[in-house]
Design an enzyme around this catalytic site. Sequence first.
Site: not given
Length: 257
Positions: A152, A139
């Site tokens: 995360y 990401s």
Amino acid sequence: MRAAGLITGASSGIGRSLAREHARRGRDVVIVARREDELEELASELRERYGVTVQVYVKDLTEAGARQGLFDFLEAEGIEIDYLFNNAGFGGNARFSEQDWSTVSAMIELNVTAVTELLHLFLPGMKARGRGWILNTSSTAGFMPGPLQAVYFATKAYVNSLSKAVASEVDGTGVSVTVLCPGPVETEFADRAGFAEDNAMMGQGASPSSVARQAYTAMEAGRLEVINELGLQVVIKGLLPLLPERLVMSVIKRMQS
Ligand SMILES: NC(=O)c1ccc[n+]([C@@H]2O[C@H](COP(=O)([O-])OP(=O)(O)OC[C@H]3O[C@@H](n4cnc5c(N)ncnc54)[C@H](OP(=O)(O)O)[C@@H]3O)[C@@H](O)[C@H]2O)c1
């Protein structure tokens, strides 16, 4: 199976679209996730539309022995994996100190440990055969610290680092490792991560099919990294390294809250 691809997190979102990209090239596929109905529906679609062989493997990849069990099953079935899509992952929108340990630990297990173990299990076979394509879904979160999604963002920083280092190690072996670093994508991700409907992250994302198309092309070309939009590439590679980290974090915190 022919030119088989293994796709984790294929029951929705980016993984589902990656499965379609793979199958439309006439390549067979093993699809993995926990939701059987979604996987079976996708399997029927791929068999009908593209005439490929699809193996459904229903599994929670955070369970003890899950990744080794998957590898052993494929070995026993004589299925050689030439394409590995390490895609399953999830986030969590909360203050670190207030997050349940069970959520934190499952996130690390799926986003970090499962990705690493699957890479470790399948890479030697690919190297021995002199061919293999690996796509790890990370990401843009992996390029900065992420207040209110601290774990995360940290897991994705790990995936970026691991992917690039291993890509360098396998240079010249016929195996490539590509890391996919998308910005927001319209999948079940934000909902599952607990973002509110009016959050800046909601409704702003790219389509999973466009991200998967770009990622698949980049993987086939053996590229090291793919960021799905030009604007994001400019921000991440051009602007971010020039900005004070505290400023970046306050912007991220506002976006996540
Ligand atoms: N959407 C975004 O904005 C965005 C942006 C950047 C990166 N990403 C990354 O893209 C990847 C795919 O996410 P997505 O956006 O496509 O979200 P998604 O629609 O929620 O898909 C996540 C997939 O992972 C699977 N999964 C979750 N927990 C699992 C477990 N314990 N065991 C096995 N499979 C599991 C889910 O299937 P089951 O629930 O059926 O198990 C689902 O197929 C993730 O790594 C995510 O971090 C997403």
